[in-house]
Write a protein that holds these residues in place. Structure first.
Motif, PDB file in Angstrom:
ATOM      1  N   LEU A 135      54.894  10.251   4.663  1.00 14.02           N
ATOM      2  CA  LEU A 135      54.979   9.444   3.441  1.00 14.02           C
ATOM      3  C   LEU A 135      55.871  10.119   2.410  1.00 14.02           C
ATOM      4  N   HIS A 163      59.401   9.732   3.034  1.00 17.18           N
ATOM      5  CA  HIS A 163      59.836   8.338   3.075  1.00 17.18           C
ATOM      6  C   HIS A 163      60.429   8.011   4.455  1.00 17.18           C
ATOM      7  N   ARG A 173      48.955   7.041  -7.558  1.00 17.00           N
ATOM      8  CA  ARG A 173      48.448   5.705  -7.871  1.00 17.00           C
ATOM      9  C   ARG A 173      48.478   5.518  -9.372  1.00 17.00           C
ATOM     10  N   TRP A 196      47.527  -0.578  -5.820  1.00 18.34           N
ATOM     11  CA  TRP A 196      48.545  -0.316  -4.801  1.00 18.34           C
ATOM     12  C   TRP A 196      49.312   0.969  -5.086  1.00 18.34           C
ATOM     13  N   TYR A 197      49.633   1.667  -4.021  1.00 19.75           N
ATOM     14  CA  TYR A 197      50.434   2.891  -4.117  1.00 19.75           C
ATOM     15  C   TYR A 197      51.107   3.129  -2.772  1.00 19.75           C
ATOM     16  N   HIS A 198      52.143   3.910  -2.811  1.00 19.93           N
ATOM     17  CA  HIS A 198      52.896   4.265  -1.604  1.00 19.93           C
ATOM     18  C   HIS A 198      51.974   5.013  -0.639  1.00 19.93           C
ATOM     19  N   GLY A 199      51.754   4.426   0.537  1.00 19.48           N
ATOM     20  CA  GLY A 199      50.914   5.073   1.540  1.00 19.48           C
ATOM     21  C   GLY A 199      49.523   4.499   1.677  1.00 19.48           C
ATOM     22  N   LEU A 222      54.225   0.653   1.727  1.00 20.74           N
ATOM     23  CA  LEU A 222      55.338   1.589   1.580  1.00 20.74           C
ATOM     24  C   LEU A 222      56.272   1.095   0.484  1.00 20.74           C
ATOM     25  N   GLU A 223      56.734   2.050  -0.321  1.00 20.24           N
ATOM     26  CA  GLU A 223      57.636   1.706  -1.421  1.00 20.24           C
ATOM     27  C   GLU A 223      59.076   1.806  -0.951  1.00 20.24           C
ATOM     28  N   ILE A 242      56.896  -2.251  -3.491  1.00 19.88           N
ATOM     29  CA  ILE A 242      55.912  -2.002  -2.429  1.00 19.88           C
ATOM     30  C   ILE A 242      55.765  -3.230  -1.537  1.00 19.88           C
TER      31      ILE A 242
END
Length: 611
Positions: free
Chosen positions: A425, A428, A473, A479-482, A505-506, A511
């Protein structure tokens, strides 16, 4: 206090659901207190996974809430009769099946009408409609001999293939690594070879997206290794679908596009992970099959039953130990070259002659702690379970869960388990790589709520990851990356179904949530478009069915609770491919091993009545 008022109070104390009480009030008036009580208890039992309510269970002594003073008052107010048949059959809400009433009394079992209809259809399908298929035995034996290596001992995979190739409906059961998929690949190859150019439309299905993806991958790999011509390979399916997708689930509705009036367009259907299929879904599937179709069900009879009502595979496979009838054993002996043993009697002969149990595990040998532990738990062997952990196997570990320090150790271990995923993550990495890494480790829970359940563990893990700056977050954001999520409600318009797992994923478009599809490709969806879903750092054992993980970690609650059963522990253990971690108080674990899941139904009696 009136019976209605007492029942409403039972709802507030969570002894009954609002649905149970509303159903009871709808079908019975105040002049039928016994019928009102029976209706509420029947509805509650169906909600707990039972198909029917035996009349002998309509007493305070057998009620699951028998210690409650409120339930005692409800039974007294209802005037619980000594003979329940009389008040039930004098009610307009109950019949013995000849009339379309809300409840059906069949012998001494009370059903909701729809459950009774579903059970009758399933019993009829497996016990009466299931008939032999005429074959050229000489050709079939040659085909089986080509596909299965010669051996002196009985090769039950070969027997299972012979069973499926000579019956319209067959069930092949076995634990992890017993070769169910390999067996199906070979029997499909034999089926294609025997068809000689005739139309043979084959479809593959499983209850969840994850299970369908696994079936696609494992069966495809097995089929590629078989000696088939390009023309023969072209007739084989290259992708499995979910049962909901196969039946054409209509978004926002209970309707299905395929049913008796518009049957499925197929000649052969293979259904994997059949233990997860509840009674209503099995009935719908049967309803949608064309009259000529062959069906092959695969599954592990010892796994957890479905979340909804019924344990169809378990009820069916209860007959596997009765053995084949003598004529059937003789036929299978001719087809396989082995001396296939026969059982005794003629009860449920059609059903028995379509079952085969695979017992040898090719994945877990004698040096596998996971295999040894699964076997001990499945036997209900407490001493054997303890002994397995003392033998020093490198692929299993047991840790206590008695103190706050033990709990923190479990959280720290989980963060280490997800380390590779978290690293990708931060880099990326490509969605495919990230999704693959998430399947390497998984926390499994028996409960949904509380510190030992899905909600509590997901919250604790997210907080720990935020503190360590491994996820970011935004304040008051979900929502957040991962973020890993699991779909909780089918959405056919998006092609997402209950149990599908995705990763947020961002990217350049913000996202998006990426999901693997059964054919190996990926799709991404905006978070706002997702149907109901849950964070999936931790998931219930029920939701993990149909999935496998390199390393699975099972967390049991600190106290003994009824839902923690032998089948739940066995199912969790067999989700692990390479390593298993168990966090539990030994007392809770041993009590779970001694507790069998009970699902009441009338299927066994219906099968026995079929001669």
């Amino acid at each position: 206090m009136t019976l209605r008022a007492l029942m409403q109070e039972a709802v507030e104390q969570k002894l009954l659901r609002p649905l149970d009480v509303q159903f009871a009030f709808t079908v019975a008036g105040d002049d039928e207190p016994a019928v009102m009580l029976a209706a509420a208890l029947l509805s509650r039992d169906v909600g707990e996974g039972h198909v029917c309510l035996p009349l002998e269970n309509l007493s305070l002594q057998t009620s699951s809430a028998k210690q409650s003073a409120l339930m005692q008052a409800i039974f007294e107010q209802a005037g619980s009769p000594a003979n329940w048949r009389e008040p039930l059959l004098t009610s307009k809400a109950v019949s013995e099946g000849a009339a379309a009433t809300p409840m059906i009394l069949a012998k001494d079992r009370l059903y909701l009408n729809r459950m009774w209809c579903n059970e009758q259809r399933v019993a009829d399908f497996f016990a009466r409609i299931n008939q032999p298929i005429a074959v050229d035995e000489k050709r079939l034996r040659l085909a089986l001999d080509d596909l299965f290596p010669a051996s002196e001992e009985i090769n039950w995979q070969k027997v299972a293939a012979a069973v499926a190739l000579t019956r319209r409906i067959s069930v092949i059961s076995g634990g992890p690594g017993t070769g169910k998929t390999t067996t199906v690949a070979k029997l499909l190859a034999a089926l294609v070879q025997m068809a000689e150019g005739e139309r043979c439309r084959i479809s593959l299905a499983a209850p969840t997206g994850k299970a369908a993806a696994r079936l696609t991958e494992s069966l495809g790999k097995a089929l590629r290794q078989l000696p088939l011509t390009q023309a023969q390979k072209a007739t084989l399916p290259d992708e499995a679908s979910t049962l909901h997708r196969l039946l054409g689930a209509v978004q926002g509705s209970q309707r299905l596009r395929h049913h008796a009036g518009n049957p499925l367009h197929l000649d052969v259907l293979v259904v994997d992970e059949a233990s997860m299929i509840d009674l209503p879904m099995m009935s719908r599937l049967i309803d949608a099959l064309p009259a000529h179709a062959r069906v092959i069900f695969l599954g592990d009879r010892d796994q957890l039953a479905s979340v909804e009502a019924g344990a169809v595979l378990g009820d069916i496979c209860a007959w596997v130990n009765a053995g084949f009838t003598a004529p059937r054993a003789a036929q299978l002996s001719r087809l396989t070259g082995f001396s296939v043993p026969a059982g005794g009697g003629t009860s449920a002969s059609n059903l028995r002659d379509s079952l085969c149990l695979l017992q040898q595990s090719y994945r877990f040998g004698s040096d596998s702690g996971i295999g040894q532990l699964a076997a001990a738990v499945n036997r209900g062997d407490k001493a054997g379970t303890r002994a397995v952990f003392r033998q020093g196997f490198s692929d299993i570990e047991s840790k206590p869960l008695l103190s706050a320090d033990d709990y923190q150790t479990m959280i720290d271990d989980a963060l280490s388990g997800y380390a590779h995923f978290l690293s990708l993550l931060q880099q990326h990495a490509q969605p495919q790589e990230v999704i693959s890494a998430f399947g390497e480790y998984q926390l499994l829970c028996a409960l949904r709520e509380g510190p030992f359940g899905v909600s509590g563990l997901n919250e604790r893990l997210e907080l720990a990851l935020i503190r360590q700056r491994r996820i970011h977050r935004p304040l008051n954001a979900r929502w957040y990356h991962g973020r890993p999520v699991m779909i909780a409600r089918n959405d056919s318009s998006l092609g997402l179904f209950n149990g599908d797992i995705g990763i947020a994923l961002e990217g350049s478009e913000g996202i998006r949530v990426w999901f693997p599809l059964p054919d190996g490709s990926l799709k991404s969806v905006q978070p706002s478009r997702l149907p109901e879903h849950d964070t999936a750092w931790a998931m219930t054992v029920h939701k993990s069915q149909g999935s496998e993980f390199d390393h699975a970690a099972l967390i049991l609650p600190a106290q003994i609770v009824p839902v923690v059963t032998r089948e739940l522990v066995y199912t969790a253990i067999t989700r692990a491919k390479q390593r298993l971690s168990l966090y539990a108080d030994e007392r809770v674990l041993l009590q779970a091993i001694a507790t069998r899941t009970e699902r009441r139904s009338g299927l066994d009696a219906l099968f026995q009545s079929e001669e």
